[in-house]
Design an enzyme around this catalytic site. Structure first.
Site, mmCIF file in Angstrom:
data_model
loop_
_atom_site.group_PDB
_atom_site.id
_atom_site.type_symbol
_atom_site.label_atom_id
_atom_site.label_comp_id
_atom_site.label_asym_id
_atom_site.label_seq_id
_atom_site.Cartn_x
_atom_site.Cartn_y
_atom_site.Cartn_z
ATOM 1 C CD GLU A 70 34.748 -87.127 -92.926
ATOM 2 O OE1 GLU A 70 35.780 -87.851 -92.530
ATOM 3 O OE2 GLU A 70 33.757 -87.496 -93.508
ATOM 4 C CG ASN A 82 39.507 -91.653 -95.374
ATOM 5 O OD1 ASN A 82 40.126 -91.744 -94.417
ATOM 6 N ND2 ASN A 82 38.658 -90.656 -95.470
ATOM 7 C CD1 TRP A 83 40.081 -98.202 -93.667
ATOM 8 C CD2 TRP A 83 40.873 -99.138 -91.615
ATOM 9 N NE1 TRP A 83 40.163 -99.796 -93.923
ATOM 10 C CE2 TRP A 83 40.665 -100.195 -92.662
ATOM 11 C CE3 TRP A 83 41.447 -99.564 -90.492
ATOM 12 C CZ2 TRP A 83 40.840 -101.744 -92.396
ATOM 13 C CZ3 TRP A 83 41.753 -100.621 -90.215
ATOM 14 C CH2 TRP A 83 41.419 -101.816 -91.187
ATOM 15 C CE LYS A 84 35.376 -91.101 -94.221
ATOM 16 N NZ LYS A 84 34.143 -90.211 -94.427
ATOM 17 C CD GLU A 128 36.198 -88.138 -100.933
ATOM 18 O OE1 GLU A 128 35.930 -89.355 -100.843
ATOM 19 O OE2 GLU A 128 36.651 -87.637 -99.676
ATOM 20 N N GLY A 163 35.286 -94.637 -98.025
ATOM 21 C CA GLY A 163 35.325 -94.495 -96.557
ATOM 22 C C GLY A 163 34.666 -95.879 -95.969
ATOM 23 N N GLY A 164 33.423 -95.832 -95.518
ATOM 24 C CA GLY A 164 32.888 -96.582 -94.556
ATOM 25 C C GLY A 164 33.068 -98.230 -95.148
ATOM 26 N N GLY A 207 29.096 -90.588 -96.774
ATOM 27 C CA GLY A 207 28.517 -91.310 -95.881
ATOM 28 C C GLY A 207 26.936 -91.246 -95.864
ATOM 29 C CB SER A 255 27.726 -93.080 -100.847
ATOM 30 O OG SER A 255 27.372 -92.268 -99.452
ATOM 31 C CG HIS A 303 38.293 -86.195 -96.220
ATOM 32 N ND1 HIS A 303 37.240 -85.799 -95.565
ATOM 33 C CD2 HIS A 303 38.179 -87.318 -97.052
ATOM 34 C CE1 HIS A 303 36.429 -86.812 -95.752
ATOM 35 N NE2 HIS A 303 36.865 -87.735 -96.630
#
Ligand code: PEP
Length: 241
Positions: free
Chosen positions: A92, A9-11, A160, A220-221, A166, A199, A90
């Site tokens: 966010e 997930n590049w957000k 999640e 994610g990251g 994150g 994470s 998600h």
């Protein structure tokens, strides 16, 4: 055997300069023993589709196919741009855009109608975790945001914990095991794949692989660079017995 999937997930990250990373990940995905999906910002889906053959996804879609919804994107548009997948619900989006379970469910339906495979995210906040409400929250999210009609072909669940996204924090392996088993017991089709997200990195991916109800990861990251994403794919690609 359930589908085994590692999704990135590049957000809100990435420009055309990052298509080189997409190409590196796509090259590795060709030989991976699991499905690899990259959920890109909408602006990168068509240029990435023109460049690579790997599975691509968006990160949200509107519940309607078209209309006066400034700034939104429909499931059909994602499909037309070259996506086969979409992340929905998600945390966010739930936090930043106030998305309710009912709105997420409507988006899931729209995504299915457009032929997209949905990665449906559920998870408790830190306050809910501390209050011991995790399982109640998950039961409500499964009941409220997953419409009838989910199959292993059209839906993947991503658990999640919001407090793990994150932050570098992760639940203990036995907590993940307990939670995934709880989610599976609430699915109308227990053959749906359930990914863990929050994470995930090269250091903890191998640990996840050993957990019985974990069918892969939503990352994610660490999905933004091939040097961190490819070791995660390597660690998770082989299904547990
Ligand atoms: C996510 O937001 O889907 C996620 C899992 O992020 P991270 O891996 O950066 O915690």
């Amino acid at each position: 055997m359930r589908r085994r999937i590692v999704a990135g997930n590049w957000k809100m990250n990435g420009t055309v300069a990052d298509l080189a990373t997409v190409a590196e990940i796509s090259a590795a995905a060709k030989t991976a023993a699991c499905e690899v999906v990259l959920c890109l910002p909408a602006t990168l889906i068509r240029p990435a589709r023109n460049l690579v053959g790997m599975e691509l996804g968006g990160q949200d879609c509107h519940a309607r196919a078209a209309g006066a919804h400034t700034g939104d994107i429909s499931a059909q548009m994602l499909r037309n741009a070259g996506a086969g997948w979409v992340i929905l619900g998600h945390s966010e989006r739930r936090r930043d855009h106030g998305e309710s379970d009912a709105q997420v469910a409507a988006k899931v339906q729209a995504a299915w109608e457009a032929g997209l495979t949905v990665i449906l995210c559920i998870g408790e906040t830190e306050a809910q975790y501390r209050a011991g409400e995790t399982l109640d929250v998950l039961a409500a999210q499964v009941a409220g945001s997953l419409p009838e009609g989910a199959t292993p072909a059209n839906t993947v669940i991503a658990y999640e914990p919001v407090w793990a996204i994150g932050t570098g924090l992760t639940p203990a392996p036995e907590e993940v095991t307990r939670t995934h088993a709880f989610i599976r017991a609430r699915l109308s089709d227990p053959a749906l794949s359930i990914l863990y997200g929050g994470s995930v990195g090269p250091a903890n991916a191998a640990l996840l692989r050993a957990l019985p109800d974990v069918d892969g990861a939503l990352v994610g990251g660490a999905s933004l660079a091939s040097k961190t994403f490819l070791p995660i794919i390597n660690a998770l690609e082989i299904a547990h017995a």
